[in-house]
Design a protein around this motif. Sequence first.
Motif, PDB file in Angstrom:
ATOM      1  N   ALA A  30       0.820  -1.209   0.000  1.00 42.82           N
ATOM      2  CA  ALA A  30       0.000   0.000   0.000  1.00 42.82           C
ATOM      3  C   ALA A  30       0.859   1.267   0.000  1.00 42.82           C
ATOM      4  O   ALA A  30       0.432   2.315  -0.496  1.00 42.82           O
ATOM      5  N   LEU A  31       2.066   1.193   0.526  1.00 42.75           N
ATOM      6  CA  LEU A  31       2.963   2.348   0.523  1.00 42.75           C
ATOM      7  C   LEU A  31       3.879   2.375  -0.693  1.00 42.75           C
ATOM      8  O   LEU A  31       4.152   3.434  -1.260  1.00 42.75           O
ATOM      9  N   ALA A  32       4.372   1.217  -1.103  1.00 43.86           N
ATOM     10  CA  ALA A  32       5.371   1.163  -2.171  1.00 43.86           C
ATOM     11  C   ALA A  32       4.769   1.370  -3.557  1.00 43.86           C
ATOM     12  O   ALA A  32       5.383   2.033  -4.404  1.00 43.86           O
ATOM     13  N   TRP A  33       3.599   0.814  -3.821  1.00 44.95           N
ATOM     14  CA  TRP A  33       3.027   0.918  -5.161  1.00 44.95           C
ATOM     15  C   TRP A  33       2.696   2.363  -5.542  1.00 44.95           C
ATOM     16  O   TRP A  33       3.100   2.820  -6.622  1.00 44.95           O
ATOM     17  N   PRO A  34       1.985   3.122  -4.693  1.00 50.95           N
ATOM     18  CA  PRO A  34       1.737   4.528  -5.078  1.00 50.95           C
ATOM     19  C   PRO A  34       3.037   5.332  -5.205  1.00 50.95           C
ATOM     20  O   PRO A  34       3.127   6.221  -6.056  1.00 50.95           O
TER      21      PRO A  34
END
Length: 72
Positions: A30-34
């Motif tokens: 949830a943090l790395a993809w955006p």
Amino acid sequence: MLLEQHIEEIMAESFLPLHVFALTAGLYFALAWPASVLARYVEERLHAPGERLSVTTASLTSEGSRAGVSQA
């Protein structure tokens, strides 16, 4: 390393390591993809019009200029 310590504490208290690892993986995604989408957007916006960065397998295996990045 602070996150790892918290994860170990939660696993020791709950005895559910698979659930904790799944939750941690979900939070990481949830943090790395955006962040990766934003980085790609910024990289494309900062490039000159008409130029695009492309990485080819040939440029990764040979000793090319600019560390395997060619402009197409």
